[in-house]
Design a protein around this motif. Sequence first.
Motif, PDB file in Angstrom:
ATOM      1  N   ARG A   1       1.640 -13.286  -8.796  1.00  0.00           N
ATOM      2  CA  ARG A   1       2.044 -11.931  -8.414  1.00  0.00           C
ATOM      3  C   ARG A   1       0.878 -10.985  -8.145  1.00  0.00           C
ATOM      4  N   PRO A   2      -0.149 -10.910  -9.023  1.00  0.00           N
ATOM      5  CA  PRO A   2      -1.260  -9.990  -8.704  1.00  0.00           C
ATOM      6  C   PRO A   2      -1.945 -10.339  -7.391  1.00  0.00           C
ATOM      7  N   PHE A   3      -2.137 -11.627  -7.137  1.00  0.00           N
ATOM      8  CA  PHE A   3      -2.791 -12.046  -5.907  1.00  0.00           C
ATOM      9  C   PHE A   3      -1.927 -11.705  -4.696  1.00  0.00           C
ATOM     10  N   GLU A   4      -0.613 -11.931  -4.796  1.00  0.00           N
ATOM     11  CA  GLU A   4       0.288 -11.635  -3.690  1.00  0.00           C
ATOM     12  C   GLU A   4       0.256 -10.155  -3.338  1.00  0.00           C
ATOM     13  N   GLU A   5       0.159  -9.296  -4.354  1.00  0.00           N
ATOM     14  CA  GLU A   5       0.123  -7.858  -4.107  1.00  0.00           C
ATOM     15  C   GLU A   5      -1.177  -7.459  -3.415  1.00  0.00           C
ATOM     16  N   VAL A   6      -2.286  -8.059  -3.816  1.00  0.00           N
ATOM     17  CA  VAL A   6      -3.558  -7.773  -3.151  1.00  0.00           C
ATOM     18  C   VAL A   6      -3.521  -8.264  -1.709  1.00  0.00           C
ATOM     19  N   VAL A   7      -2.908  -9.419  -1.477  1.00  0.00           N
ATOM     20  CA  VAL A   7      -2.784  -9.954  -0.119  1.00  0.00           C
ATOM     21  C   VAL A   7      -2.040  -8.957   0.778  1.00  0.00           C
ATOM     22  N   LYS A   8      -0.988  -8.337   0.262  1.00  0.00           N
ATOM     23  CA  LYS A   8      -0.234  -7.351   1.043  1.00  0.00           C
ATOM     24  C   LYS A   8      -1.134  -6.187   1.462  1.00  0.00           C
ATOM     25  N   VAL A   9      -1.978  -5.724   0.514  1.00  0.00           N
ATOM     26  CA  VAL A   9      -2.883  -4.616   0.820  1.00  0.00           C
ATOM     27  C   VAL A   9      -3.893  -5.034   1.881  1.00  0.00           C
ATOM     28  N   LEU A  10      -4.445  -6.245   1.746  1.00  0.00           N
ATOM     29  CA  LEU A  10      -5.458  -6.706   2.696  1.00  0.00           C
ATOM     30  C   LEU A  10      -4.872  -6.911   4.092  1.00  0.00           C
ATOM     31  N   LYS A  11      -3.648  -7.373   4.166  1.00  0.00           N
ATOM     32  CA  LYS A  11      -3.002  -7.538   5.472  1.00  0.00           C
ATOM     33  C   LYS A  11      -2.779  -6.172   6.124  1.00  0.00           C
ATOM     34  N   LYS A  12      -2.483  -5.172   5.298  1.00  0.00           N
ATOM     35  CA  LYS A  12      -2.344  -3.806   5.814  1.00  0.00           C
ATOM     36  C   LYS A  12      -3.692  -3.313   6.330  1.00  0.00           C
TER      37      LYS A  12
ATOM     38  N   VAL B   1      -8.107 -14.664   3.218  1.00  0.00           N
ATOM     39  CA  VAL B   1      -6.887 -13.936   3.568  1.00  0.00           C
ATOM     40  C   VAL B   1      -7.149 -13.027   4.773  1.00  0.00           C
ATOM     41  N   VAL B   2      -8.263 -12.312   4.722  1.00  0.00           N
ATOM     42  CA  VAL B   2      -8.602 -11.364   5.787  1.00  0.00           C
ATOM     43  C   VAL B   2      -8.802 -12.088   7.124  1.00  0.00           C
ATOM     44  N   THR B   3      -9.439 -13.255   7.086  1.00  0.00           N
ATOM     45  CA  THR B   3      -9.706 -13.996   8.322  1.00  0.00           C
ATOM     46  C   THR B   3      -8.513 -14.819   8.790  1.00  0.00           C
ATOM     47  N   GLY B   4      -7.482 -14.929   7.945  1.00  0.00           N
ATOM     48  CA  GLY B   4      -6.309 -15.699   8.305  1.00  0.00           C
ATOM     49  C   GLY B   4      -6.415 -17.174   7.975  1.00  0.00           C
ATOM     50  N   TYR B   5      -7.508 -17.559   7.288  1.00  0.00           N
ATOM     51  CA  TYR B   5      -7.709 -18.971   6.956  1.00  0.00           C
ATOM     52  C   TYR B   5      -6.777 -19.405   5.824  1.00  0.00           C
ATOM     53  N   LEU B   6      -6.565 -18.523   4.838  1.00  0.00           N
ATOM     54  CA  LEU B   6      -5.734 -18.871   3.681  1.00  0.00           C
ATOM     55  C   LEU B   6      -4.293 -18.450   3.956  1.00  0.00           C
TER      56      LEU B   6
ATOM     57  N   GLU C   1      -4.803  -2.207  10.241  1.00  0.00           N
ATOM     58  CA  GLU C   1      -5.386  -0.893  10.508  1.00  0.00           C
ATOM     59  C   GLU C   1      -6.869  -0.992  10.859  1.00  0.00           C
ATOM     60  N   ASN C   2      -7.351  -2.227  11.055  1.00  0.00           N
ATOM     61  CA  ASN C   2      -8.759  -2.481  11.428  1.00  0.00           C
ATOM     62  C   ASN C   2      -9.747  -1.953  10.392  1.00  0.00           C
ATOM     63  N   ILE C   3      -9.384  -2.027   9.113  1.00  0.00           N
ATOM     64  CA  ILE C   3     -10.304  -1.669   8.028  1.00  0.00           C
ATOM     65  C   ILE C   3     -11.094  -2.919   7.650  1.00  0.00           C
ATOM     66  N   VAL C   4     -12.410  -2.826   7.675  1.00  0.00           N
ATOM     67  CA  VAL C   4     -13.268  -3.976   7.368  1.00  0.00           C
ATOM     68  C   VAL C   4     -13.303  -4.184   5.858  1.00  0.00           C
ATOM     69  N   PHE C   5     -13.038  -5.418   5.418  1.00  0.00           N
ATOM     70  CA  PHE C   5     -13.076  -5.751   3.988  1.00  0.00           C
ATOM     71  C   PHE C   5     -13.900  -7.011   3.799  1.00  0.00           C
ATOM     72  N   LEU C   6     -14.866  -6.969   2.888  1.00  0.00           N
ATOM     73  CA  LEU C   6     -15.695  -8.122   2.549  1.00  0.00           C
ATOM     74  C   LEU C   6     -15.750  -8.269   1.039  1.00  0.00           C
TER      75      LEU C   6
END
Length: 211
Positions: free
Chosen positions: A58-69, A44-49, A73-78
Amino acid sequence: LDQELPKSLGTLQVLLTHLPKLDANAKTQVFLKDKNMAQALNDVVTGYLLAFQFDDARPFEEVVKVLKKFKAENIVFLSYCASQMIGRTNPEDDRSEIRVEASRLGTYHIYPCAHEPYFDRLEVTFMAPGYMHQETLNDFGTAEALAYMSNAVALGYNRRVYPEMLAQIDPSAFWSMILYIDVVYKTLPADLKAKWKPFLDGHCKHKANIW
């Protein structure tokens, strides 16, 4: 947490609780117990998915929204997957081919672990010509095995859960599939059924190998 959610989606609910509280300047690393979810979050973070089709996403969609945010904001997530194996194997000591061969031949035995402090875990002894190994693993039951494979399909990771690949990158999930294959096999799409059919046949012939 909703106790009816499988472990993988329950973990996402925990992430939803804590991710929004993180320092915007922090590099965030999370260790999950499900390799599908760990890879999916990174994708999701890399834009591949770009698409996924969970029965209840629903839980996954909500996490995706947070990760896109985070990304905006250029926050690194691994995200990493913490192995379910008790004794993590040395990457240079690849036993995946032996796991696969033993499962096809029926030269394996799965039973409750008799060593403290792992009385709630399973142990598997498996053999192929010239080799014998033991591994200890967590077992989360049929529902989790079903969720693991259905999540992989929903995320488009079918090739990653082919037997030979799964035995290499996620041995615990491989043994879980062997343990519950008579149930999980019925839910697989055609390409995965073709790959796992020899293991289903072996399971039916060697049920006595499971305590």
